[in-house]
Structures are given as structure tokens and as C-alpha cells.
Design a protein around this motif. Structure first.
Motif, PDB file in Angstrom:
ATOM      1  N   SER A 185       0.814  -1.214   0.000  1.00 57.85           N
ATOM      2  CA  SER A 185       0.000   0.000   0.000  1.00 57.85           C
ATOM      3  C   SER A 185       0.849   1.266   0.000  1.00 57.85           C
ATOM      4  O   SER A 185       0.384   2.325  -0.422  1.00 57.85           O
ATOM      5  CB  SER A 185      -0.943   0.013   1.199  1.00 57.85           C
ATOM      6  N   LYS A 186       2.104   1.180   0.432  1.00 63.55           N
ATOM      7  CA  LYS A 186       2.966   2.361   0.493  1.00 63.55           C
ATOM      8  C   LYS A 186       3.866   2.517  -0.740  1.00 63.55           C
ATOM      9  O   LYS A 186       4.592   3.498  -0.851  1.00 63.55           O
ATOM     10  CB  LYS A 186       3.827   2.302   1.755  1.00 63.55           C
ATOM     11  N   LEU A 187       3.817   1.545  -1.658  1.00 60.98           N
ATOM     12  CA  LEU A 187       4.648   1.616  -2.859  1.00 60.98           C
ATOM     13  C   LEU A 187       4.133   2.676  -3.826  1.00 60.98           C
ATOM     14  O   LEU A 187       2.946   2.966  -3.868  1.00 60.98           O
ATOM     15  CB  LEU A 187       4.640   0.271  -3.589  1.00 60.98           C
ATOM     16  N   PRO A 188       5.016   3.235  -4.656  1.00 61.86           N
ATOM     17  CA  PRO A 188       4.560   4.128  -5.725  1.00 61.86           C
ATOM     18  C   PRO A 188       3.689   3.347  -6.720  1.00 61.86           C
ATOM     19  O   PRO A 188       3.870   2.139  -6.902  1.00 61.86           O
ATOM     20  CB  PRO A 188       5.858   4.587  -6.401  1.00 61.86           C
ATOM     21  N   SER A 189       2.764   4.025  -7.346  1.00 63.67           N
ATOM     22  CA  SER A 189       1.791   3.352  -8.207  1.00 63.67           C
ATOM     23  C   SER A 189       2.430   2.647  -9.403  1.00 63.67           C
ATOM     24  O   SER A 189       1.891   1.651  -9.888  1.00 63.67           O
ATOM     25  CB  SER A 189       0.737   4.346  -8.696  1.00 63.67           C
ATOM     26  N   ASP A 190       3.581   3.112  -9.884  1.00 66.54           N
ATOM     27  CA  ASP A 190       4.209   2.457 -11.038  1.00 66.54           C
ATOM     28  C   ASP A 190       4.884   1.135 -10.659  1.00 66.54           C
ATOM     29  O   ASP A 190       5.134   0.290 -11.517  1.00 66.54           O
ATOM     30  CB  ASP A 190       5.205   3.396 -11.726  1.00 66.54           C
ATOM     31  N   LEU A 191       5.176   0.899  -9.381  1.00 72.45           N
ATOM     32  CA  LEU A 191       5.790  -0.351  -8.937  1.00 72.45           C
ATOM     33  C   LEU A 191       4.776  -1.403  -8.492  1.00 72.45           C
ATOM     34  O   LEU A 191       5.130  -2.575  -8.341  1.00 72.45           O
ATOM     35  CB  LEU A 191       6.757  -0.085  -7.786  1.00 72.45           C
ATOM     36  N   LYS A 192       3.538  -1.011  -8.288  1.00 69.94           N
ATOM     37  CA  LYS A 192       2.536  -1.938  -7.749  1.00 69.94           C
ATOM     38  C   LYS A 192       2.256  -3.139  -8.652  1.00 69.94           C
ATOM     39  O   LYS A 192       2.174  -4.262  -8.148  1.00 69.94           O
ATOM     40  CB  LYS A 192       1.250  -1.196  -7.404  1.00 69.94           C
ATOM     41  N   PRO A 193       2.127  -2.987  -9.976  1.00 62.61           N
ATOM     42  CA  PRO A 193       1.917  -4.186 -10.811  1.00 62.61           C
ATOM     43  C   PRO A 193       3.078  -5.177 -10.729  1.00 62.61           C
ATOM     44  O   PRO A 193       2.859  -6.398 -10.687  1.00 62.61           O
ATOM     45  CB  PRO A 193       1.769  -3.624 -12.229  1.00 62.61           C
ATOM     46  N   SER A 194       4.311  -4.674 -10.670  1.00 65.44           N
ATOM     47  CA  SER A 194       5.473  -5.561 -10.554  1.00 65.44           C
ATOM     48  C   SER A 194       5.463  -6.297  -9.226  1.00 65.44           C
ATOM     49  O   SER A 194       5.756  -7.498  -9.166  1.00 65.44           O
ATOM     50  CB  SER A 194       6.767  -4.753 -10.662  1.00 65.44           C
ATOM     51  N   MET A 195       5.128  -5.593  -8.154  1.00 64.58           N
ATOM     52  CA  MET A 195       5.068  -6.221  -6.843  1.00 64.58           C
ATOM     53  C   MET A 195       3.977  -7.280  -6.803  1.00 64.58           C
ATOM     54  O   MET A 195       4.163  -8.347  -6.202  1.00 64.58           O
ATOM     55  CB  MET A 195       4.826  -5.166  -5.763  1.00 64.58           C
ATOM     56  N   MET A 196       2.851  -7.029  -7.463  1.00 66.14           N
ATOM     57  CA  MET A 196       1.765  -8.012  -7.501  1.00 66.14           C
ATOM     58  C   MET A 196       2.229  -9.286  -8.196  1.00 66.14           C
ATOM     59  O   MET A 196       1.971 -10.393  -7.728  1.00 66.14           O
ATOM     60  CB  MET A 196       0.542  -7.431  -8.216  1.00 66.14           C
ATOM     61  N   GLY A 197       2.952  -9.152  -9.311  1.00 65.82           N
ATOM     62  CA  GLY A 197       3.490 -10.320 -10.010  1.00 65.82           C
ATOM     63  C   GLY A 197       4.494 -11.083  -9.164  1.00 65.82           C
ATOM     64  O   GLY A 197       4.470 -12.316  -9.109  1.00 65.82           O
ATOM     65  N   LEU A 198       5.370 -10.352  -8.482  1.00 67.85           N
ATOM     66  CA  LEU A 198       6.367 -10.981  -7.615  1.00 67.85           C
ATOM     67  C   LEU A 198       5.698 -11.746  -6.475  1.00 67.85           C
ATOM     68  O   LEU A 198       6.077 -12.874  -6.153  1.00 67.85           O
ATOM     69  CB  LEU A 198       7.310  -9.918  -7.047  1.00 67.85           C
ATOM     70  N   VAL A 199       4.678 -11.158  -5.890  1.00 71.17           N
ATOM     71  CA  VAL A 199       3.976 -11.789  -4.771  1.00 71.17           C
ATOM     72  C   VAL A 199       3.249 -13.052  -5.232  1.00 71.17           C
ATOM     73  O   VAL A 199       3.273 -14.078  -4.542  1.00 71.17           O
ATOM     74  CB  VAL A 199       3.002 -10.773  -4.120  1.00 71.17           C
ATOM     75  N   LYS A 200       2.615 -13.003  -6.399  1.00 65.99           N
ATOM     76  CA  LYS A 200       1.938 -14.193  -6.928  1.00 65.99           C
ATOM     77  C   LYS A 200       2.938 -15.329  -7.158  1.00 65.99           C
ATOM     78  O   LYS A 200       2.682 -16.485  -6.845  1.00 65.99           O
ATOM     79  CB  LYS A 200       1.185 -13.863  -8.211  1.00 65.99           C
ATOM     80  N   LEU A 201       4.115 -14.982  -7.682  1.00 69.11           N
ATOM     81  CA  LEU A 201       5.170 -15.967  -7.916  1.00 69.11           C
ATOM     82  C   LEU A 201       5.676 -16.569  -6.595  1.00 69.11           C
ATOM     83  O   LEU A 201       5.800 -17.784  -6.468  1.00 69.11           O
ATOM     84  CB  LEU A 201       6.324 -15.314  -8.683  1.00 69.11           C
ATOM     85  N   LYS A 202       5.934 -15.716  -5.603  1.00 69.17           N
ATOM     86  CA  LYS A 202       6.420 -16.198  -4.304  1.00 69.17           C
ATOM     87  C   LYS A 202       5.394 -17.089  -3.612  1.00 69.17           C
ATOM     88  O   LYS A 202       5.746 -18.112  -3.039  1.00 69.17           O
ATOM     89  CB  LYS A 202       6.779 -15.016  -3.402  1.00 69.17           C
TER      90      LYS A 202
END
Length: 133
Positions: free
Chosen positions: A104-121
Motif C-alpha cells: 500500500s505504500k509503494l509508488p503506483s508504477d511499482l505496484k503491478p510488478s510487486m503483484m506479479g512478484l507476490v503471486k510468484l512467491k
């Protein structure tokens, strides 16, 4: 002195208490989520109405029921933005990882990448867990 019964004039027919609210009334709970009053029996108290989270109601109206073990999150992190484009249904394991990484504290341009990383983990952790069993 002692016990006294209820006063006959205390409650008149058709009287509504001061805290009565109509259906579809919205309020913000202490966690910042919008709740809506719906005509659905409360499973805890048996009362004919209850409050439900607005983003869950919107998800169920547009995409169907939320499966067991899944949660609905806000993609932009704004709990007041309940548009269907801003909602996503993810597993609880993915939700835990998002919270650990401060999604929730990440910049909006990094959120899609973080979502992909989290799904993978979350998927990798689930597979490792099955192998150990």
C-alpha cells in the motif's frame, strides 16, 4: 423502592430510536473501509440487517461470489476507491505477502510488478510445501 416494571408510555408504537439508519446507508469503520447497511440476516446476532464491506458487495455484484480462502483488495491501495477496475481477488497467502512487502505504500508504477512478484512467491511457497509433505 425496588423493582419497577417498564413504564407503559416508555415505548410507543412506531417509535424509531435516535440511532436508526435506513438501508443502503454507508459509514466508514475504524480501519478506513466503507460499510453499507444491507437487508441480510446477521449470522452473529440474528438481526435482520447488517453492515457489509462495500468493495465486497461490488465484487459480488459484478464478478460473482468471493471463493473461500480469497480476499478482495484495492489495487491502488486507496480504501475509498471502490470502482470494480480498482479491485482484485487474491488468495490470503498473497495478501500476507503484499502486507509484508508494504504494497500500500509503494509508488503506483511499482505496484503491478510487486503483484506479479507476490503471486510468484506465493505459488513457489505452496509448491515447496507440497513437496515437503
Amino acid at each position: 423502592k425496588g423493582y419497577m416494571g417498564a413504564n407503559v408510555t416508555s415505548f410507543t408504537k412506531g417509535h424509531r430510536p435516535a440511532n436508526w439508519t435506513p438501508l443502503e446507508t454507508e459509514r466508514v469503520n475504524r480501519d478506513g473501509y466503507i460499510e453499507v447497511k444491507v437487508s441480510e440476516r446477521n449470522p452473529y446476532t440474528g438481526h435482520p440487517t447488517r453492515y457489509r464491506l462495500k468493495h465486497q458487495i461490488i465484487w459480488e455484484r459484478d464478478r460473482g461470489p468471493i471463493p473461500d480462502g480469497m480476499i478482495v483488495i484495492f489495487l491502488d491501495g486507496d480504501k475509498m476507491n471502490c470502482q470494480i477496475e480498482n479491485l482484485a481477488c487474491i488468495s490470503r497467502a498473497e495478501g500476507v505477502r503484499l502486507n509484508q512487502f508494504g504494497y500500500s505504500k509503494l509508488p503506483s508504477d511499482l505496484k503491478p510488478s510487486m503483484m506479479g512478484l507476490v503471486k510468484l512467491k506465493a505459488k513457489a511457497f505452496g509448491l515447496l510445501r507440497r513437496i515437503k509433505e
